[in-house]
Design a protein around this motif. Structure first.
Motif, PDB file in Angstrom:
ATOM      1  N   ASP A  13       0.823  -1.206   0.000  1.00  0.00           N
ATOM      2  CA  ASP A  13       0.000   0.000   0.000  1.00  0.00           C
ATOM      3  C   ASP A  13       0.856   1.253   0.000  1.00  0.00           C
ATOM      4  O   ASP A  13       0.462   2.282   0.557  1.00  0.00           O
ATOM      5  CB  ASP A  13      -0.926   0.011   1.226  1.00  0.00           C
ATOM      6  N   ALA A  14       2.014   1.196  -0.649  1.00  0.00           N
ATOM      7  CA  ALA A  14       2.898   2.360  -0.647  1.00  0.00           C
ATOM      8  C   ALA A  14       2.380   3.452  -1.565  1.00  0.00           C
ATOM      9  O   ALA A  14       2.509   4.642  -1.261  1.00  0.00           O
ATOM     10  CB  ALA A  14       4.310   1.963  -1.059  1.00  0.00           C
ATOM     11  N   PHE A  15       1.794   3.077  -2.709  1.00  0.00           N
ATOM     12  CA  PHE A  15       1.322   4.063  -3.678  1.00  0.00           C
ATOM     13  C   PHE A  15      -0.164   3.898  -3.908  1.00  0.00           C
ATOM     14  O   PHE A  15      -0.642   2.814  -4.224  1.00  0.00           O
ATOM     15  CB  PHE A  15       2.074   3.904  -5.003  1.00  0.00           C
ATOM     16  N   TRP A  16      -0.889   4.986  -3.742  1.00  0.00           N
ATOM     17  CA  TRP A  16      -2.339   5.000  -3.924  1.00  0.00           C
ATOM     18  C   TRP A  16      -2.650   5.877  -5.124  1.00  0.00           C
ATOM     19  O   TRP A  16      -2.479   7.101  -5.075  1.00  0.00           O
ATOM     20  CB  TRP A  16      -3.027   5.546  -2.673  1.00  0.00           C
ATOM     21  N   GLN A  17      -3.110   5.260  -6.206  1.00  0.00           N
ATOM     22  CA  GLN A  17      -3.339   5.984  -7.452  1.00  0.00           C
ATOM     23  C   GLN A  17      -4.753   6.589  -7.422  1.00  0.00           C
ATOM     24  O   GLN A  17      -5.674   6.137  -8.095  1.00  0.00           O
ATOM     25  CB  GLN A  17      -3.165   5.057  -8.652  1.00  0.00           C
ATOM     26  N   VAL A  18      -4.876   7.680  -6.653  1.00  0.00           N
ATOM     27  CA  VAL A  18      -6.183   8.296  -6.414  1.00  0.00           C
ATOM     28  C   VAL A  18      -6.431   9.506  -7.304  1.00  0.00           C
ATOM     29  O   VAL A  18      -7.515  10.098  -7.269  1.00  0.00           O
ATOM     30  CB  VAL A  18      -6.316   8.711  -4.935  1.00  0.00           C
ATOM     31  N   GLY A  19      -5.432   9.913  -8.087  1.00  0.00           N
ATOM     32  CA  GLY A  19      -5.602  11.047  -8.969  1.00  0.00           C
ATOM     33  C   GLY A  19      -5.234  12.369  -8.324  1.00  0.00           C
ATOM     34  O   GLY A  19      -4.949  12.452  -7.125  1.00  0.00           O
ATOM     35  N   CYS A  20      -5.258  13.412  -9.126  1.00  0.00           N
ATOM     36  CA  CYS A  20      -4.928  14.760  -8.668  1.00  0.00           C
ATOM     37  C   CYS A  20      -5.874  15.761  -9.317  1.00  0.00           C
ATOM     38  O   CYS A  20      -6.175  15.655 -10.509  1.00  0.00           O
ATOM     39  CB  CYS A  20      -3.480  15.115  -9.013  1.00  0.00           C
ATOM     40  N   VAL A  37       7.344   6.658   4.180  1.00  0.00           N
ATOM     41  CA  VAL A  37       8.072   5.743   5.064  1.00  0.00           C
ATOM     42  C   VAL A  37       7.889   4.307   4.595  1.00  0.00           C
ATOM     43  O   VAL A  37       8.866   3.549   4.449  1.00  0.00           O
ATOM     44  CB  VAL A  37       7.603   5.918   6.517  1.00  0.00           C
ATOM     45  N   LEU A  38       6.642   3.913   4.335  1.00  0.00           N
ATOM     46  CA  LEU A  38       6.393   2.555   3.844  1.00  0.00           C
ATOM     47  C   LEU A  38       7.078   2.344   2.503  1.00  0.00           C
ATOM     48  O   LEU A  38       7.678   1.283   2.260  1.00  0.00           O
ATOM     49  CB  LEU A  38       4.891   2.313   3.717  1.00  0.00           C
ATOM     50  N   LEU A  39       7.005   3.328   1.616  1.00  0.00           N
ATOM     51  CA  LEU A  39       7.647   3.214   0.312  1.00  0.00           C
ATOM     52  C   LEU A  39       9.133   2.943   0.461  1.00  0.00           C
ATOM     53  O   LEU A  39       9.699   2.061  -0.203  1.00  0.00           O
ATOM     54  CB  LEU A  39       7.422   4.497  -0.494  1.00  0.00           C
TER      55      LEU A  39
END
Length: 400
Positions: free
Chosen positions: A78-85, A148-150
């Motif tokens: 769950d390091a990257f959440w592709q939620v948009g901008c 941090v997780l990434l």
């Protein structure tokens, strides 16, 4: 390809990405060294708000960001959440710019579209002001990371490929023999760790080590405010569930952080700082006189912050360059010395691959190496470097 030992100084997100990419390419003798404990991130990585926006003012940053997204998604977890901008326009000129940005995105292969104010509010309720928004640029493939997780996932992936990490080990100095860097001195005992190549990925501390061997890194460390609400009713532990939101005309950006919201602002006088070996954290005391007005204006702009007291307020330090591009590649002055400096979380994955491909001589660099060459401002005075870089402080918001 070179098979000599590589020592990477710094295990923040950039150093971890360099190690991970070297391991991915099959290099079998890499050691990443950091003074901190494995669980602690005292540098800029640990303070980063985690925005990953791909469409940039320069093609190089766009390419590095897109490559970073590919790297982060491949890590899983769950390091990257592709939620948009969403880049919200509160004036007609910005709305016109949003339409031009759609065309730029089409040119570089990034899907983007202009949405109306109602859709922008629906996508990010609480973060978009329905009374001020005229519309927004929406980029669905952007997102946010847990820095941090990434970083931990990059370290774990590097270790699986055979890369070694030494935490709790301070690099005291670069070791030079006959004009070439041949390793680093570490720890209280001044142990020599030999290497064919040394990569500085030490963030704001990079110029301190570089200067010790007569190399000036053309980067400036600046202070920057970011603030969080306390935990709010109605929010759960979901990391983020809607787009990151930017207000380019106001140099403000905001997002959800689980049970809190966060907001940052570039709408203040740039405040440089000169890092030194005694500086142990990239977080400095928050000064109301420096950032209070900027955060007050930012929180007045974002609905979720109105009437909501702020909890933690950060004064974090990050590095920037005169052209807003990172410093990636070999030193033109001291053989054996390489740099992966002045990079943000947004571009760290791409910078890691760029450095690894260059160091191993594969010819598969992400972008033109000359555009990121650490010595590209060699003829500039330090005063010009600082003045130009600081002049981009608010503009860097649009580039990242």
């Amino acid at each position: 390809m070179s098979r000599g030992r590589v020592v990477v100084v710094g295990a923040g997100v950039v150093g971890a990405a360099v190690g991970q990419q070297l391991g991915r390419l099959g290099h079998d003798d890499v050691v990443v060294i950091d003074s901190r404990a494995r669980e602690v991130l005292p540098g800029s990585t640990g303070l980063a708000p985690g925005f990953v926006g791909q469409l940039s003012a320069t093609d190089e940053l766009t390419t590095l960001a897109r490559d970073s997204v590919t790297t982060y998604r491949a890590l899983g977890g769950d390091a990257f959440w592709q939620v948009g901008c969403l880049e919200v326009a509160t004036g007609e000129a910005r709305l016109e710019q949003a339409h031009r940005d759609v065309e730029q995105g089409r040119r570089v292969g990034i899907e983007a579209r202009v949405v109306g104010a109602g859709e922008a509010v629906a996508l990010a309720p609480g973060l978009v002001d329905p009374d001020r928004a005229l519309g927004a640029l929406y980029i669905p493939s952007d997102g946010a990371v847990d820095p941090v997780l990434l970083t931990h996932l990059l370290v774990e992936d590097a270790e699986k490929a055979g890369v070694g990490f030494r935490f709790g080990t301070a690099v005291r100095a670069l070791e030079v023999e006959r004009g070439r860097v041949v390793g680093v001195r570490v720890g209280e005992g001044d142990e020599l760790v030999r290497a064919e190549q040394v990569v500085l990925a030490a963030g704001i501390w990079g110029p301190v080590l570089a200067a010790s061997v007569g190399v000036r890194l053309p980067m400036v460390a600046v202070r920057h405010p970011y603030a969080y609400t306390g935990e709010l009713a109605g929010l759960d532990d979901t990391f983020i569930d809607g787009p990151i939101v930017r207000y380019p005309e106001h140099s403000v950006y905001t997002r959800r952080h689980g049970r809190r919201y966060g907001v940052g602002s570039y709408a203040h006088t740039p405040l440089p700082i000169t890092p030194h070996s005694g500086l142990t954290s990239a977080e400095l005391p928050f000064e109301e006189g420096d950032f209070g007005n900027a955060l007050a204006e930012a929180t007045a702009l974002v609905p979720a912050f109105r009437g909501t007291p702020l909890a933690r307020r950060l004064n974090g330090v990050f590095a920037m360059t005169p052209d807003e591009l990172p410093l990636v590649g070999p030193s033109g002055k001291v053989p054996g010395l390489w740099f992966a400096e002045a990079s943000w979380v947004t571009h760290a994955g791409g910078v890691g691959r760029q450095l690894a491909e260059m160091l191993l001589g594969t010819g598969r660099e992400v972008v033109d190496p000359g555009r990121l060459a650490p010595d590209r401002f060699g003829s500039w005075s330090q005063e010009r470097v600082e003045r130009t870089a600081l002049g981009h402080y608010q503009g860097i918001y649009d580039a990242h």
